[in-house]
Design a protein around this motif. Sequence first.
Motif, PDB file in Angstrom:
ATOM      1  N   TYR A 117       0.823  -1.206   0.000  1.00  0.00           N
ATOM      2  CA  TYR A 117       0.000   0.000   0.000  1.00  0.00           C
ATOM      3  C   TYR A 117       0.862   1.263   0.000  1.00  0.00           C
ATOM      4  N   LEU A 159       3.605   1.619  -1.661  1.00  0.00           N
ATOM      5  CA  LEU A 159       3.989   1.821  -3.061  1.00  0.00           C
ATOM      6  C   LEU A 159       2.910   2.609  -3.791  1.00  0.00           C
ATOM      7  N   TRP A 160       1.630   2.283  -3.539  1.00  0.00           N
ATOM      8  CA  TRP A 160       0.540   2.997  -4.203  1.00  0.00           C
ATOM      9  C   TRP A 160       0.342   4.392  -3.644  1.00  0.00           C
ATOM     10  N   GLN A 161       0.872   4.652  -2.459  1.00  0.00           N
ATOM     11  CA  GLN A 161       0.838   6.019  -1.948  1.00  0.00           C
ATOM     12  C   GLN A 161       1.882   6.886  -2.669  1.00  0.00           C
ATOM     13  N   ILE A 202      -0.273   4.597 -13.541  1.00  0.00           N
ATOM     14  CA  ILE A 202       0.267   3.259 -13.784  1.00  0.00           C
ATOM     15  C   ILE A 202      -0.656   2.467 -14.703  1.00  0.00           C
ATOM     16  N   LEU A 208       3.174   6.065  -5.919  1.00  0.00           N
ATOM     17  CA  LEU A 208       2.839   6.071  -7.342  1.00  0.00           C
ATOM     18  C   LEU A 208       1.348   6.302  -7.537  1.00  0.00           C
ATOM     19  N   ASP A 209       1.005   7.010  -8.592  1.00  0.00           N
ATOM     20  CA  ASP A 209      -0.394   7.278  -8.907  1.00  0.00           C
ATOM     21  C   ASP A 209      -0.991   6.061  -9.629  1.00  0.00           C
ATOM     22  N   PRO A 210      -1.993   5.393  -9.068  1.00  0.00           N
ATOM     23  CA  PRO A 210      -2.562   4.208  -9.709  1.00  0.00           C
ATOM     24  C   PRO A 210      -3.144   4.491 -11.092  1.00  0.00           C
ATOM     25  N   ARG A 211      -3.754   5.655 -11.284  1.00  0.00           N
ATOM     26  CA  ARG A 211      -4.310   5.986 -12.615  1.00  0.00           C
ATOM     27  C   ARG A 211      -3.213   6.103 -13.646  1.00  0.00           C
TER      28      ARG A 211
END
Length: 64
Positions: free
Chosen positions: A2, A4-6, A13, A8-11
Amino acid sequence: MYKLWQILDPRGILLLIAVFLLPLGLLIHMLLLSTEDLNWWEDGRPAPLVMKAAWERADAGLPY
Protein backbone atom coordinates in the motif's frame (compact mmCIF):
# COMPACT_ATOMS: atom_id res chain seq x y z
CA MET A 1 2.39 -2.77 -1.02
CA TYR A 2 0.00 0.00 0.00
CA LYS A 3 2.96 2.35 0.55
CA LEU A 4 3.99 1.82 -3.06
CA TRP A 5 0.54 3.00 -4.20
CA GLN A 6 0.84 6.02 -1.95
CA ILE A 7 4.02 6.99 -3.83
CA LEU A 8 2.84 6.07 -7.34
CA ASP A 9 -0.39 7.28 -8.91
CA PRO A 10 -2.56 4.21 -9.71
CA ARG A 11 -4.31 5.99 -12.61
CA GLY A 12 -0.97 6.82 -14.19
CA ILE A 13 0.27 3.26 -13.78
CA LEU A 14 -2.91 1.83 -15.36
CA LEU A 15 -2.60 4.29 -18.24
CA LEU A 16 1.05 3.33 -18.72
CA ILE A 17 0.14 -0.37 -18.77
CA ALA A 18 -2.62 0.25 -21.34
CA VAL A 19 -0.31 2.36 -23.52
CA PHE A 20 2.27 -0.45 -23.42
CA LEU A 21 -0.08 -3.40 -23.96
CA LEU A 22 -2.15 -1.98 -26.81
CA PRO A 23 0.79 -1.53 -29.22
CA LEU A 24 2.26 -4.83 -28.07
CA GLY A 25 -0.98 -6.65 -28.89
CA LEU A 26 -1.23 -4.93 -32.27
CA LEU A 27 2.40 -5.77 -33.02
CA ILE A 28 1.88 -9.45 -32.21
CA HIS A 29 -1.25 -9.62 -34.38
CA MET A 30 0.48 -7.91 -37.31
CA LEU A 31 3.46 -10.25 -37.02
CA LEU A 32 1.15 -13.26 -37.11
CA LEU A 33 -0.81 -11.87 -40.05
CA SER A 34 2.42 -11.31 -41.97
CA THR A 35 3.32 -15.02 -41.86
CA GLU A 36 2.01 -17.48 -44.40
CA ASP A 37 1.07 -20.26 -41.99
CA LEU A 38 -0.56 -18.17 -39.25
CA ASN A 39 -2.51 -15.65 -41.36
CA TRP A 40 -6.14 -16.29 -40.51
CA TRP A 41 -7.51 -13.65 -42.92
CA GLU A 42 -6.08 -14.84 -46.22
CA ASP A 43 -5.78 -18.59 -45.85
CA GLY A 44 -8.56 -19.05 -48.40
CA ARG A 45 -10.79 -21.20 -46.22
CA PRO A 46 -13.87 -20.25 -44.22
CA ALA A 47 -13.54 -20.94 -40.51
CA PRO A 48 -15.83 -24.05 -40.41
CA LEU A 49 -13.73 -25.75 -43.11
CA VAL A 50 -10.36 -25.33 -41.40
CA MET A 51 -10.52 -28.67 -39.54
CA LYS A 52 -11.70 -30.48 -42.67
CA ALA A 53 -8.86 -28.97 -44.68
CA ALA A 54 -6.34 -29.92 -41.98
CA TRP A 55 -7.61 -33.50 -42.00
CA GLU A 56 -7.42 -33.67 -45.80
CA ARG A 57 -3.85 -32.34 -45.77
CA ALA A 58 -2.84 -34.81 -43.06
CA ASP A 59 -4.53 -37.64 -44.97
CA ALA A 60 -2.54 -36.69 -48.09
CA GLY A 61 0.69 -36.71 -46.07
CA LEU A 62 1.18 -32.93 -46.26
CA PRO A 63 2.26 -30.85 -43.25
CA TYR A 64 -0.23 -28.54 -41.61
